[in-house]
Design a protein around this motif. Sequence first.
Motif, PDB file in Angstrom:
ATOM      1  N   PRO A   1     -28.941 -16.540 -21.712  1.00 44.42           N
ATOM      2  CA  PRO A   1     -30.023 -17.233 -20.997  1.00 44.42           C
ATOM      3  C   PRO A   1     -30.241 -16.587 -19.627  1.00 44.42           C
ATOM      4  O   PRO A   1     -29.330 -15.947 -19.087  1.00 44.42           O
ATOM      5  N   PRO A   2     -31.429 -16.753 -19.058  1.00 47.07           N
ATOM      6  CA  PRO A   2     -31.685 -16.207 -17.712  1.00 47.07           C
ATOM      7  C   PRO A   2     -30.736 -16.840 -16.695  1.00 47.07           C
ATOM      8  O   PRO A   2     -30.483 -18.051 -16.742  1.00 47.07           O
ATOM      9  N   HIS A   3     -30.216 -16.020 -15.786  1.00 45.80           N
ATOM     10  CA  HIS A   3     -29.307 -16.515 -14.752  1.00 45.80           C
ATOM     11  C   HIS A   3     -29.337 -15.574 -13.547  1.00 45.80           C
ATOM     12  O   HIS A   3     -29.733 -14.416 -13.674  1.00 45.80           O
ATOM     13  N   PRO A   4     -28.915 -16.072 -12.378  1.00 43.62           N
ATOM     14  CA  PRO A   4     -28.843 -15.193 -11.207  1.00 43.62           C
ATOM     15  C   PRO A   4     -27.856 -14.063 -11.478  1.00 43.62           C
ATOM     16  O   PRO A   4     -26.864 -14.248 -12.189  1.00 43.62           O
TER      17      PRO A   4
ATOM     18  N   VAL B   1     -33.472 -11.066  -8.951  1.00 45.47           N
ATOM     19  CA  VAL B   1     -33.306 -12.521  -8.898  1.00 45.47           C
ATOM     20  C   VAL B   1     -32.843 -13.149 -10.207  1.00 45.47           C
ATOM     21  O   VAL B   1     -32.232 -14.220 -10.196  1.00 45.47           O
ATOM     22  N   VAL B   2     -33.132 -12.519 -11.325  1.00 53.36           N
ATOM     23  CA  VAL B   2     -32.752 -13.064 -12.630  1.00 53.36           C
ATOM     24  C   VAL B   2     -32.344 -11.909 -13.532  1.00 53.36           C
ATOM     25  O   VAL B   2     -32.963 -10.846 -13.503  1.00 53.36           O
ATOM     26  N   VAL B   3     -31.311 -12.135 -14.332  1.00 54.20           N
ATOM     27  CA  VAL B   3     -30.900 -11.149 -15.335  1.00 54.20           C
ATOM     28  C   VAL B   3     -30.619 -11.847 -16.658  1.00 54.20           C
ATOM     29  O   VAL B   3     -30.383 -13.058 -16.706  1.00 54.20           O
ATOM     30  N   ARG B   4     -30.669 -11.052 -17.707  1.00 53.43           N
ATOM     31  CA  ARG B   4     -30.255 -11.457 -19.046  1.00 53.43           C
ATOM     32  C   ARG B   4     -29.575 -10.240 -19.650  1.00 53.43           C
ATOM     33  O   ARG B   4     -29.926  -9.116 -19.317  1.00 53.43           O
TER      34      ARG B   4
ATOM     35  N   PHE C   1     -43.419  -9.838  -9.588  1.00 51.44           N
ATOM     36  CA  PHE C   1     -42.137  -9.354 -10.095  1.00 51.44           C
ATOM     37  C   PHE C   1     -42.356  -8.209 -11.069  1.00 51.44           C
ATOM     38  O   PHE C   1     -43.382  -8.133 -11.729  1.00 51.44           O
ATOM     39  N   ILE C   2     -41.363  -7.350 -11.150  1.00 50.50           N
ATOM     40  CA  ILE C   2     -41.338  -6.279 -12.147  1.00 50.50           C
ATOM     41  C   ILE C   2     -40.108  -6.519 -13.008  1.00 50.50           C
ATOM     42  O   ILE C   2     -39.032  -6.835 -12.499  1.00 50.50           O
ATOM     43  N   PHE C   3     -40.277  -6.353 -14.326  1.00 50.29           N
ATOM     44  CA  PHE C   3     -39.171  -6.524 -15.255  1.00 50.29           C
ATOM     45  C   PHE C   3     -38.665  -5.148 -15.660  1.00 50.29           C
ATOM     46  O   PHE C   3     -39.447  -4.263 -16.002  1.00 50.29           O
ATOM     47  N   VAL C   4     -37.350  -5.003 -15.646  1.00 46.12           N
ATOM     48  CA  VAL C   4     -36.708  -3.716 -15.897  1.00 46.12           C
ATOM     49  C   VAL C   4     -35.598  -3.906 -16.938  1.00 46.12           C
ATOM     50  O   VAL C   4     -34.934  -4.931 -16.971  1.00 46.12           O
ATOM     51  N   ARG C   5     -35.429  -2.869 -17.746  1.00 43.38           N
ATOM     52  CA  ARG C   5     -34.351  -2.859 -18.732  1.00 43.38           C
ATOM     53  C   ARG C   5     -33.453  -1.660 -18.441  1.00 43.38           C
ATOM     54  O   ARG C   5     -33.940  -0.536 -18.257  1.00 43.38           O
ATOM     55  N   ILE C   6     -32.133  -1.918 -18.375  1.00 42.47           N
ATOM     56  CA  ILE C   6     -31.166  -0.850 -18.195  1.00 42.47           C
ATOM     57  C   ILE C   6     -30.139  -0.924 -19.319  1.00 42.47           C
ATOM     58  O   ILE C   6     -30.013  -1.940 -20.003  1.00 42.47           O
ATOM     59  N   HIS C   7     -29.415   0.158 -19.485  1.00 50.03           N
ATOM     60  CA  HIS C   7     -28.379   0.262 -20.519  1.00 50.03           C
ATOM     61  C   HIS C   7     -27.062   0.558 -19.825  1.00 50.03           C
ATOM     62  O   HIS C   7     -26.979   1.455 -18.987  1.00 50.03           O
ATOM     63  N   ASP C   8     -26.026  -0.205 -20.164  1.00 49.32           N
ATOM     64  CA  ASP C   8     -24.703  -0.057 -19.559  1.00 49.32           C
ATOM     65  C   ASP C   8     -23.713   0.335 -20.653  1.00 49.32           C
ATOM     66  O   ASP C   8     -23.016  -0.509 -21.202  1.00 49.32           O
ATOM     67  N   PRO C   9     -23.656   1.636 -21.001  1.00 56.00           N
ATOM     68  CA  PRO C   9     -22.794   2.056 -22.101  1.00 56.00           C
ATOM     69  C   PRO C   9     -21.324   1.726 -21.844  1.00 56.00           C
ATOM     70  O   PRO C   9     -20.899   1.646 -20.694  1.00 56.00           O
ATOM     71  N   PRO C  10     -20.582   1.537 -22.910  1.00 57.12           N
ATOM     72  CA  PRO C  10     -19.149   1.274 -22.740  1.00 57.12           C
ATOM     73  C   PRO C  10     -18.479   2.446 -22.029  1.00 57.12           C
ATOM     74  O   PRO C  10     -18.907   3.591 -22.151  1.00 57.12           O
ATOM     75  N   GLY C  11     -17.451   2.143 -21.286  1.00 60.20           N
ATOM     76  CA  GLY C  11     -16.716   3.233 -20.653  1.00 60.20           C
ATOM     77  C   GLY C  11     -16.558   3.072 -19.170  1.00 60.20           C
ATOM     78  O   GLY C  11     -16.160   2.032 -18.685  1.00 60.20           O
ATOM     79  N   ASP C  12     -16.962   4.069 -18.443  1.00 61.32           N
ATOM     80  CA  ASP C  12     -16.635   4.248 -17.034  1.00 61.32           C
ATOM     81  C   ASP C  12     -17.388   3.338 -16.063  1.00 61.32           C
ATOM     82  O   ASP C  12     -18.054   3.821 -15.159  1.00 61.32           O
ATOM     83  N   GLY C  13     -17.280   2.053 -16.196  1.00 67.95           N
ATOM     84  CA  GLY C  13     -17.925   1.145 -15.257  1.00 67.95           C
ATOM     85  C   GLY C  13     -19.412   1.411 -15.146  1.00 67.95           C
ATOM     86  O   GLY C  13     -20.079   1.635 -16.149  1.00 67.95           O
ATOM     87  N   ILE C  14     -19.910   1.422 -13.926  1.00 70.38           N
ATOM     88  CA  ILE C  14     -21.348   1.603 -13.726  1.00 70.38           C
ATOM     89  C   ILE C  14     -21.768   3.069 -13.705  1.00 70.38           C
ATOM     90  O   ILE C  14     -22.953   3.375 -13.662  1.00 70.38           O
TER      91      ILE C  14
ATOM     92  N   GLY D   1     -24.036  -0.406 -26.903  1.00 67.79           N
ATOM     93  CA  GLY D   1     -23.539  -0.920 -25.635  1.00 67.79           C
ATOM     94  C   GLY D   1     -24.464  -1.973 -25.057  1.00 67.79           C
ATOM     95  O   GLY D   1     -25.563  -2.202 -25.560  1.00 67.79           O
ATOM     96  N   PRO D   2     -24.025  -2.619 -23.980  1.00 66.75           N
ATOM     97  CA  PRO D   2     -24.817  -3.695 -23.377  1.00 66.75           C
ATOM     98  C   PRO D   2     -26.136  -3.211 -22.769  1.00 66.75           C
ATOM     99  O   PRO D   2     -26.214  -2.109 -22.231  1.00 66.75           O
ATOM    100  N   ILE D   3     -27.145  -4.064 -22.887  1.00 63.79           N
ATOM    101  CA  ILE D   3     -28.393  -3.862 -22.159  1.00 63.79           C
ATOM    102  C   ILE D   3     -28.517  -5.023 -21.174  1.00 63.79           C
ATOM    103  O   ILE D   3     -28.008  -6.120 -21.425  1.00 63.79           O
ATOM    104  N   ILE D   4     -29.154  -4.752 -20.063  1.00 62.43           N
ATOM    105  CA  ILE D   4     -29.379  -5.782 -19.055  1.00 62.43           C
ATOM    106  C   ILE D   4     -30.857  -5.763 -18.690  1.00 62.43           C
ATOM    107  O   ILE D   4     -31.410  -4.713 -18.373  1.00 62.43           O
ATOM    108  N   LEU D   5     -31.478  -6.919 -18.754  1.00 59.90           N
ATOM    109  CA  LEU D   5     -32.857  -7.087 -18.318  1.00 59.90           C
ATOM    110  C   LEU D   5     -32.829  -7.684 -16.921  1.00 59.90           C
ATOM    111  O   LEU D   5     -32.028  -8.589 -16.660  1.00 59.90           O
ATOM    112  N   GLY D   6     -33.699  -7.206 -16.049  1.00 54.76           N
ATOM    113  CA  GLY D   6     -33.726  -7.714 -14.691  1.00 54.76           C
ATOM    114  C   GLY D   6     -35.124  -8.041 -14.222  1.00 54.76           C
ATOM    115  O   GLY D   6     -36.086  -7.362 -14.573  1.00 54.76           O
ATOM    116  N   LYS D   7     -35.231  -9.088 -13.439  1.00 53.87           N
ATOM    117  CA  LYS D   7     -36.486  -9.527 -12.820  1.00 53.87           C
ATOM    118  C   LYS D   7     -36.354  -9.223 -11.330  1.00 53.87           C
ATOM    119  O   LYS D   7     -35.525  -9.810 -10.643  1.00 53.87           O
TER     120      LYS D   7
END
Length: 181
Positions: free
Chosen positions: A11-14, A70-73, A129-142, A80-86
């Motif tokens: 769910p959307p959250h800070p 302000v908001v991520v999902r 607002f602009i919505f952005v999608r990033i990918h956080d592959p497994p492994g070396d942190g950010i 690997g994980p994806i993160i959506l950001g507002k």
Amino acid sequence: MASVDQLDITPPHPPKEHAIEAFEHVEHEIKHAIVASRRDWDKHEPKMWALASQVSDHDLVNFTMKDDLVVVRSAVTSYGPIILGKIRIRAIKLDSAGELVPSEVEKDAHGKIKVETKHGKIDDDKLGFIFVRIHDPPGDGIENVKFHSLFTDEGKDKDGNNNGYYRAIQSNSKPLEFFNE
């Protein structure tokens, strides 16, 4: 490539610290993509970035993840994980219908864009607002975080044809949903 049907999206959250750090890692790429997208769309469909038509590139990308994410999902995918950001765009002022309010961009002594507040907090209902999608592959942190895409809303009718609606800047009332662009 993931689809919404395949994902268990949070769910959307800070944003928590990890999300802020992940977005900060690709902040320069996000800002570059925003400016490039605007220039590209302006060549063939200026409606896409029309809400930013009175704003300089500098002011359009005058945000920080610490202050304006302000908001991520997020969701885990097979790659690997994806993160959506507002991300709040302080230079875009909107009315209650989500339409542009022409105004001069006011800045404080440090060059930060001033915004209207309500009870000491930024009134996000009056900003874009602009919505952005990033990918956080497994492994070396950010260190491996990759910028994926910007959400550009191309309205479609029931047959999948564009209905003339184009919008890259969203109002706060637009929910942050999965997008696969």
